[in-house]
Design a protein around this motif. Structure first.
Motif, PDB file in Angstrom:
ATOM      1  N   ARG A  63       0.839  -1.211   0.000  1.00  0.00           N
ATOM      2  CA  ARG A  63       0.000   0.000   0.000  1.00  0.00           C
ATOM      3  C   ARG A  63       0.864   1.248   0.000  1.00  0.00           C
ATOM      4  O   ARG A  63       0.536   2.234  -0.664  1.00  0.00           O
ATOM      5  CB  ARG A  63      -0.951  -0.001   1.188  1.00  0.00           C
ATOM      6  N   LYS A  64       1.975   1.235   0.748  1.00  0.00           N
ATOM      7  CA  LYS A  64       2.901   2.369   0.726  1.00  0.00           C
ATOM      8  C   LYS A  64       3.447   2.597  -0.670  1.00  0.00           C
ATOM      9  O   LYS A  64       3.752   3.712  -1.056  1.00  0.00           O
ATOM     10  CB  LYS A  64       4.079   2.126   1.674  1.00  0.00           C
ATOM     11  N   ALA A  65       3.577   1.511  -1.432  1.00  0.00           N
ATOM     12  CA  ALA A  65       4.104   1.597  -2.792  1.00  0.00           C
ATOM     13  C   ALA A  65       3.031   1.962  -3.812  1.00  0.00           C
ATOM     14  O   ALA A  65       3.307   2.027  -5.006  1.00  0.00           O
ATOM     15  CB  ALA A  65       4.762   0.271  -3.180  1.00  0.00           C
ATOM     16  N   GLY A  66       1.792   2.178  -3.354  1.00  0.00           N
ATOM     17  CA  GLY A  66       0.745   2.656  -4.253  1.00  0.00           C
ATOM     18  C   GLY A  66      -0.269   1.623  -4.693  1.00  0.00           C
ATOM     19  O   GLY A  66      -1.156   1.925  -5.482  1.00  0.00           O
ATOM     20  N   TYR A  67      -0.192   0.390  -4.192  1.00  0.00           N
ATOM     21  CA  TYR A  67      -1.150  -0.639  -4.594  1.00  0.00           C
ATOM     22  C   TYR A  67      -2.397  -0.557  -3.728  1.00  0.00           C
ATOM     23  O   TYR A  67      -2.315  -0.438  -2.509  1.00  0.00           O
ATOM     24  CB  TYR A  67      -0.529  -2.029  -4.475  1.00  0.00           C
ATOM     25  N   ASP A  68      -3.578  -0.622  -4.347  1.00  0.00           N
ATOM     26  CA  ASP A  68      -4.847  -0.604  -3.632  1.00  0.00           C
ATOM     27  C   ASP A  68      -5.583  -1.908  -3.917  1.00  0.00           C
ATOM     28  O   ASP A  68      -6.110  -2.099  -5.012  1.00  0.00           O
ATOM     29  CB  ASP A  68      -5.691   0.588  -4.074  1.00  0.00           C
ATOM     30  N   PRO A  69      -5.625  -2.808  -2.931  1.00  0.00           N
ATOM     31  CA  PRO A  69      -6.260  -4.106  -3.162  1.00  0.00           C
ATOM     32  C   PRO A  69      -7.758  -4.132  -2.892  1.00  0.00           C
ATOM     33  O   PRO A  69      -8.318  -5.197  -2.670  1.00  0.00           O
ATOM     34  CB  PRO A  69      -5.520  -4.996  -2.155  1.00  0.00           C
ATOM     35  N   TYR A  78      -4.847  -4.666 -13.012  1.00  0.00           N
ATOM     36  CA  TYR A  78      -4.363  -5.816 -12.249  1.00  0.00           C
ATOM     37  C   TYR A  78      -3.948  -6.900 -13.231  1.00  0.00           C
ATOM     38  O   TYR A  78      -4.657  -7.144 -14.189  1.00  0.00           O
ATOM     39  CB  TYR A  78      -5.459  -6.334 -11.320  1.00  0.00           C
ATOM     40  N   PRO A  79      -2.830  -7.529 -13.108  1.00  0.00           N
ATOM     41  CA  PRO A  79      -1.870  -7.545 -12.023  1.00  0.00           C
ATOM     42  C   PRO A  79      -0.674  -6.611 -12.236  1.00  0.00           C
ATOM     43  O   PRO A  79       0.243  -6.608 -11.426  1.00  0.00           O
ATOM     44  CB  PRO A  79      -1.404  -8.989 -11.990  1.00  0.00           C
ATOM     45  N   ASP A  80      -0.700  -5.804 -13.303  1.00  0.00           N
ATOM     46  CA  ASP A  80       0.448  -4.933 -13.587  1.00  0.00           C
ATOM     47  C   ASP A  80       0.723  -3.955 -12.450  1.00  0.00           C
ATOM     48  O   ASP A  80       1.880  -3.722 -12.099  1.00  0.00           O
ATOM     49  CB  ASP A  80       0.238  -4.157 -14.895  1.00  0.00           C
ATOM     50  N   ASP A  81      -0.338  -3.384 -11.860  1.00  0.00           N
ATOM     51  CA  ASP A  81      -0.120  -2.439 -10.763  1.00  0.00           C
ATOM     52  C   ASP A  81       0.421  -3.141  -9.515  1.00  0.00           C
ATOM     53  O   ASP A  81       1.256  -2.598  -8.801  1.00  0.00           O
ATOM     54  CB  ASP A  81      -1.382  -1.643 -10.447  1.00  0.00           C
ATOM     55  N   LEU A  82      -0.007  -4.383  -9.297  1.00  0.00           N
ATOM     56  CA  LEU A  82       0.531  -5.153  -8.175  1.00  0.00           C
ATOM     57  C   LEU A  82       2.008  -5.460  -8.393  1.00  0.00           C
ATOM     58  O   LEU A  82       2.827  -5.310  -7.488  1.00  0.00           O
ATOM     59  CB  LEU A  82      -0.256  -6.445  -7.981  1.00  0.00           C
ATOM     60  N   HIS A  83       2.368  -5.854  -9.615  1.00  0.00           N
ATOM     61  CA  HIS A  83       3.768  -6.161  -9.920  1.00  0.00           C
ATOM     62  C   HIS A  83       4.655  -4.921  -9.788  1.00  0.00           C
ATOM     63  O   HIS A  83       5.788  -5.012  -9.294  1.00  0.00           O
ATOM     64  CB  HIS A  83       3.893  -6.755 -11.319  1.00  0.00           C
ATOM     65  N   ALA A  84       4.151  -3.770 -10.205  1.00  0.00           N
ATOM     66  CA  ALA A  84       4.922  -2.526 -10.071  1.00  0.00           C
ATOM     67  C   ALA A  84       5.156  -2.216  -8.585  1.00  0.00           C
ATOM     68  O   ALA A  84       6.260  -1.843  -8.187  1.00  0.00           O
ATOM     69  CB  ALA A  84       4.197  -1.373 -10.756  1.00  0.00           C
ATOM     70  N   ALA A  85       4.135  -2.393  -7.764  1.00  0.00           N
ATOM     71  CA  ALA A  85       4.277  -2.153  -6.325  1.00  0.00           C
ATOM     72  C   ALA A  85       5.242  -3.163  -5.705  1.00  0.00           C
ATOM     73  O   ALA A  85       6.064  -2.805  -4.855  1.00  0.00           O
ATOM     74  CB  ALA A  85       2.916  -2.223  -5.633  1.00  0.00           C
TER      75      ALA A  85
END
Length: 103
Positions: A63-69, A78-85
């Motif tokens: 979450r600190k890295a910007g991912y909102d689950p 998803y899942p690109d934003d998760l992988h970036a985080a």
């Protein structure tokens, strides 16, 4: 075509956000991860069955890295934003946590 345009715009916004984090003075002046997060992330890397607290710590770092689950958010990235985080958290782990460990 609309999805492609939206994905490109999202990627551009993410790149700008990451560049802002890299160039801003305050975020770079101290660690991004707490000692507890460092400890839990290290345990996650070596433990095949992590505890709930370790998973919560991992989620906090993401979450600190910007991912909102958020489950109600139908995220088309998803899942690109998760992988970036995850990549950003891995970078923070290498820089913040490895320097804090003795040895």
């Amino acid at each position: 075509m609309e999805t492609l345009s939206r994905n490109c715009a999202t990627l551009a916004a993410l790149a700008l956000m990451l560049m802002g984090c890299a160039t801003a003075g305050a975020p770079q002046s101290g660690p991004h991860l707490s000692p507890a997060e460092c400890s839990d992330l290290a345990a996650l890397k070596s433990n095949p069955s992590p505890t709930k607290a370790q998973r919560q710590s991992e989620l906090s770092a993401l979450r600190k890295a910007g991912y909102d689950p958020a489950p109600w958010n139908d995220d088309p990235n998803y899942p690109d934003d998760l992988h970036a985080a995850q990549r950003l958290v891995d970078h923070w782990f290498q820089t913040d946590c490895q320097q804090a460990q003795p040895g």
